[in-house]
Design an enzyme around this catalytic site. Structure first.
Site, PDB file in Angstrom:
ATOM      1  N   SER A   7     -38.608 -21.988   5.937  1.00 29.26           N
ATOM      2  CA  SER A   7     -37.761 -22.987   5.280  1.00 29.26           C
ATOM      3  C   SER A   7     -37.856 -24.297   6.041  1.00 29.26           C
ATOM      4  O   SER A   7     -37.537 -24.365   7.233  1.00 29.26           O
ATOM      5  CB  SER A   7     -36.305 -22.527   5.261  1.00 29.26           C
ATOM      6  OG  SER A   7     -35.471 -23.637   4.965  1.00 29.26           O
ATOM      7  N   HIS A  32     -40.764 -22.772   1.810  1.00 30.63           N
ATOM      8  CA  HIS A  32     -39.468 -22.719   1.127  1.00 30.63           C
ATOM      9  C   HIS A  32     -38.753 -24.064   1.252  1.00 30.63           C
ATOM     10  O   HIS A  32     -38.585 -24.597   2.352  1.00 30.63           O
ATOM     11  CB  HIS A  32     -38.631 -21.606   1.774  1.00 30.63           C
ATOM     12  CG  HIS A  32     -37.333 -21.307   1.107  1.00 30.63           C
ATOM     13  ND1 HIS A  32     -37.229 -20.527  -0.023  1.00 30.63           N
ATOM     14  CD2 HIS A  32     -36.067 -21.666   1.426  1.00 30.63           C
ATOM     15  CE1 HIS A  32     -35.954 -20.404  -0.362  1.00 30.63           C
ATOM     16  NE2 HIS A  32     -35.217 -21.100   0.496  1.00 30.63           N
ATOM     17  N   ASP A  34     -35.324 -26.122   0.443  1.00 31.24           N
ATOM     18  CA  ASP A  34     -33.893 -25.954   0.145  1.00 31.24           C
ATOM     19  C   ASP A  34     -33.313 -27.249  -0.398  1.00 31.24           C
ATOM     20  O   ASP A  34     -33.164 -28.233   0.319  1.00 31.24           O
ATOM     21  CB  ASP A  34     -33.143 -25.541   1.411  1.00 31.24           C
ATOM     22  CG  ASP A  34     -33.403 -24.085   1.768  1.00 31.24           C
ATOM     23  OD1 ASP A  34     -33.234 -23.223   0.876  1.00 31.24           O
ATOM     24  OD2 ASP A  34     -33.791 -23.808   2.909  1.00 31.24           O
ATOM     25  N   MET A  36     -30.141 -29.142  -1.918  1.00 34.21           N
ATOM     26  CA  MET A  36     -28.670 -29.043  -1.916  1.00 34.21           C
ATOM     27  C   MET A  36     -28.077 -30.351  -2.414  1.00 34.21           C
ATOM     28  O   MET A  36     -28.559 -31.433  -2.068  1.00 34.21           O
ATOM     29  CB  MET A  36     -28.169 -28.763  -0.500  1.00 34.21           C
ATOM     30  CG  MET A  36     -28.803 -27.544   0.153  1.00 34.21           C
ATOM     31  SD  MET A  36     -28.032 -27.185   1.741  1.00 34.21           S
ATOM     32  CE  MET A  36     -29.160 -25.913   2.351  1.00 34.21           C
ATOM     33  N   HIS A  66     -35.757 -23.661  -3.863  1.00 37.99           N
ATOM     34  CA  HIS A  66     -34.457 -22.987  -3.963  1.00 37.99           C
ATOM     35  C   HIS A  66     -33.413 -24.039  -4.307  1.00 37.99           C
ATOM     36  O   HIS A  66     -33.042 -24.851  -3.461  1.00 37.99           O
ATOM     37  CB  HIS A  66     -34.166 -22.311  -2.608  1.00 37.99           C
ATOM     38  CG  HIS A  66     -32.849 -21.635  -2.513  1.00 37.99           C
ATOM     39  ND1 HIS A  66     -32.335 -21.187  -1.307  1.00 37.99           N
ATOM     40  CD2 HIS A  66     -31.928 -21.301  -3.457  1.00 37.99           C
ATOM     41  CE1 HIS A  66     -31.165 -20.612  -1.511  1.00 37.99           C
ATOM     42  NE2 HIS A  66     -30.884 -20.680  -2.807  1.00 37.99           N
ATOM     43  N   MET A  68     -29.970 -25.199  -4.858  1.00 45.55           N
ATOM     44  CA  MET A  68     -28.537 -24.958  -4.626  1.00 45.55           C
ATOM     45  C   MET A  68     -27.783 -26.151  -5.193  1.00 45.55           C
ATOM     46  O   MET A  68     -27.193 -26.960  -4.477  1.00 45.55           O
ATOM     47  CB  MET A  68     -28.285 -24.781  -3.117  1.00 45.55           C
ATOM     48  CG  MET A  68     -28.814 -23.445  -2.599  1.00 45.55           C
ATOM     49  SD  MET A  68     -29.011 -23.416  -0.812  1.00 45.55           S
ATOM     50  CE  MET A  68     -30.651 -24.124  -0.687  1.00 45.55           C
ATOM     51  N   MET A 137     -29.158 -13.829  -1.150  1.00 43.74           N
ATOM     52  CA  MET A 137     -28.690 -14.614  -0.003  1.00 43.74           C
ATOM     53  C   MET A 137     -28.060 -13.690   1.033  1.00 43.74           C
ATOM     54  O   MET A 137     -27.173 -12.897   0.715  1.00 43.74           O
ATOM     55  CB  MET A 137     -27.650 -15.653  -0.446  1.00 43.74           C
ATOM     56  CG  MET A 137     -28.172 -16.804  -1.287  1.00 43.74           C
ATOM     57  SD  MET A 137     -29.510 -17.783  -0.548  1.00 43.74           S
ATOM     58  CE  MET A 137     -28.789 -18.301   1.007  1.00 43.74           C
ATOM     59  N   ASP A 175     -32.905 -14.564   2.221  1.00 36.74           N
ATOM     60  CA  ASP A 175     -32.782 -15.927   2.763  1.00 36.74           C
ATOM     61  C   ASP A 175     -31.498 -16.047   3.567  1.00 36.74           C
ATOM     62  O   ASP A 175     -30.403 -15.918   3.016  1.00 36.74           O
ATOM     63  CB  ASP A 175     -32.768 -16.904   1.576  1.00 36.74           C
ATOM     64  CG  ASP A 175     -32.795 -18.356   1.993  1.00 36.74           C
ATOM     65  OD1 ASP A 175     -32.865 -18.643   3.197  1.00 36.74           O
ATOM     66  OD2 ASP A 175     -32.745 -19.211   1.078  1.00 36.74           O
TER      67      ASP A 175
HETATM   68  C1  DX5 Z   1     -29.436 -21.708   3.491  1.00 38.95           C
HETATM   69  C2  DX5 Z   1     -30.859 -21.904   3.039  1.00 38.95           C
HETATM   70  C3  DX5 Z   1     -31.853 -21.219   3.884  1.00 38.95           C
HETATM   71  C4  DX5 Z   1     -31.901 -21.663   5.316  1.00 38.95           C
HETATM   72  C5  DX5 Z   1     -32.238 -20.465   6.128  1.00 38.95           C
HETATM   73  O1  DX5 Z   1     -28.579 -22.281   2.563  1.00 38.95           O
HETATM   74  O2  DX5 Z   1     -31.027 -21.441   1.707  1.00 38.95           O
HETATM   75  O3  DX5 Z   1     -33.151 -21.273   3.306  1.00 38.95           O
HETATM   76  O4  DX5 Z   1     -32.821 -22.689   5.567  1.00 38.95           O
HETATM   77  O5  DX5 Z   1     -32.171 -20.826   7.463  1.00 38.95           O
HETATM   78  P1  DX5 Z   1     -32.216 -19.738   8.620  1.00 38.95           P
HETATM   79  O6  DX5 Z   1     -33.457 -18.939   8.475  1.00 38.95           O
HETATM   80  O7  DX5 Z   1     -32.202 -20.588   9.863  1.00 38.95           O
HETATM   81  O8  DX5 Z   1     -30.976 -18.890   8.486  1.00 38.95           O
HETATM   82 ZN    ZN Z   2     -33.122 -21.214   0.848  1.00 39.77          ZN
END
Ligand code: DX5
Ligand code: ZN
Length: 216
Positions: A7, A32, A34, A36, A66, A68, A137, A175
């Site tokens: 990620s 990956h 993320d 948000m 991903h 969110m 998750m 994840d």
């Molecule tokens: C959290 C994200 C993850 C995050 C995971 O909301 O969706 O992808 O980057 O990070 P680690 O592996 O550090 O828990």
């Molecule tokens: Zn993620």
């Protein structure tokens, strides 16, 4: 063998191109991303513009987006145009989940649905057959570097059993809190794709971390 998806949330955004090239050159098959929005989760990250830059750096690696965000349908086309190969939406953000999944498929991307830790897998009962991937998750989404929530393991097992029972090829991605020392617990439960942010980007030896995750 698991698929490893570092990620970029834990990458150095000041040298994002190099940090993407680095993990791909060290064996990561997926990257990956993320996304948000400060509404679905209490954090804001990036959008299609940066996703396009990730795609350019990722070469042949799969760009795994991903989302969110609330109302993801508004932005699916933009992320696909930016180079997303996998588009994952949250079940909690989609009142018309079946329609949203069809939208993703109509764009030619792999369709994923993510479940928050408290969301029962039964929300997938009538859409599972349509999915390329379920993202389970293992932390509450919003931030990297959190510790995994133990309840995730029986949940992965139940989803895997359902996929096998139905004779599907749906991948399970996990994840949150995935590290080299606990990755085998996820794969033993049925995970196919391991997302790891801090577990790869903060590792002293990223190539070793990716190799260990793959072998889990
Ligand atoms: C959290 C994200 C993850 C995050 C995971 O909301 O969706 O992808 O980057 O990070 P680690 O592996 O550090 O828990
Ligand atoms: Zn993620």
């Amino acid at each position: 063998m698991a698929i490893v998806a570092p990620s970029i949330l834990s990458a150095d955004f000041g040298r994002l191109h190099d940090d993407v090239v680095d993990v791909v050159s060290k064996g990561a098959e997926w990257v990956h991303v993320d996304v948000m929005d400060g509404r679905f989760v209490p954090n804001i990250t990036i959008g299609p513009v940066v996703t396009k830059a990730v795609k350019a750096a990722a070469g042949d690696a799969v760009v795994d987006v991903h989302l969110m965000i609330v109302e993801p349908d508004k932005y699916l086309g933009d992320f696909r145009d930016a180079g997303a190969d996998v588009l994952t939406v949250h079940a909690e953000a989609c009142p018309h989940l079946h329609r949203t999944v069809q939208h993703i498929k109509s764009l030619g991307a792999m369709a994923g649905v993510a479940l928050n830790p408290h969301t029962p897998e039964s929300v997938l009962d009538y859409v599972l057959d349509e999915l390329d991937m379920v993202l389970v998750m293992s932390v509450n989404p919003g931030f990297g570097g959190q510790s995994l929530i133990e309840g995730v393991f029986p949940k992965i097992e139940r989803i895997k059993a359902n996929i096998v029972k139905r004779g599907l090829k749906t991948l399970i991605e996990v994840d949150g809190g995935v590290k080299t020392h606990n990755a085998h617990r996820f794969t033993s439960a049925g995970a196919d794709v391991l997302v790891s942010g801090s577990g790869v980007y903060k590792a002293a030896d990223r190539a070793a971390a990716i190799a260990a995750l793959k072998a889990s």
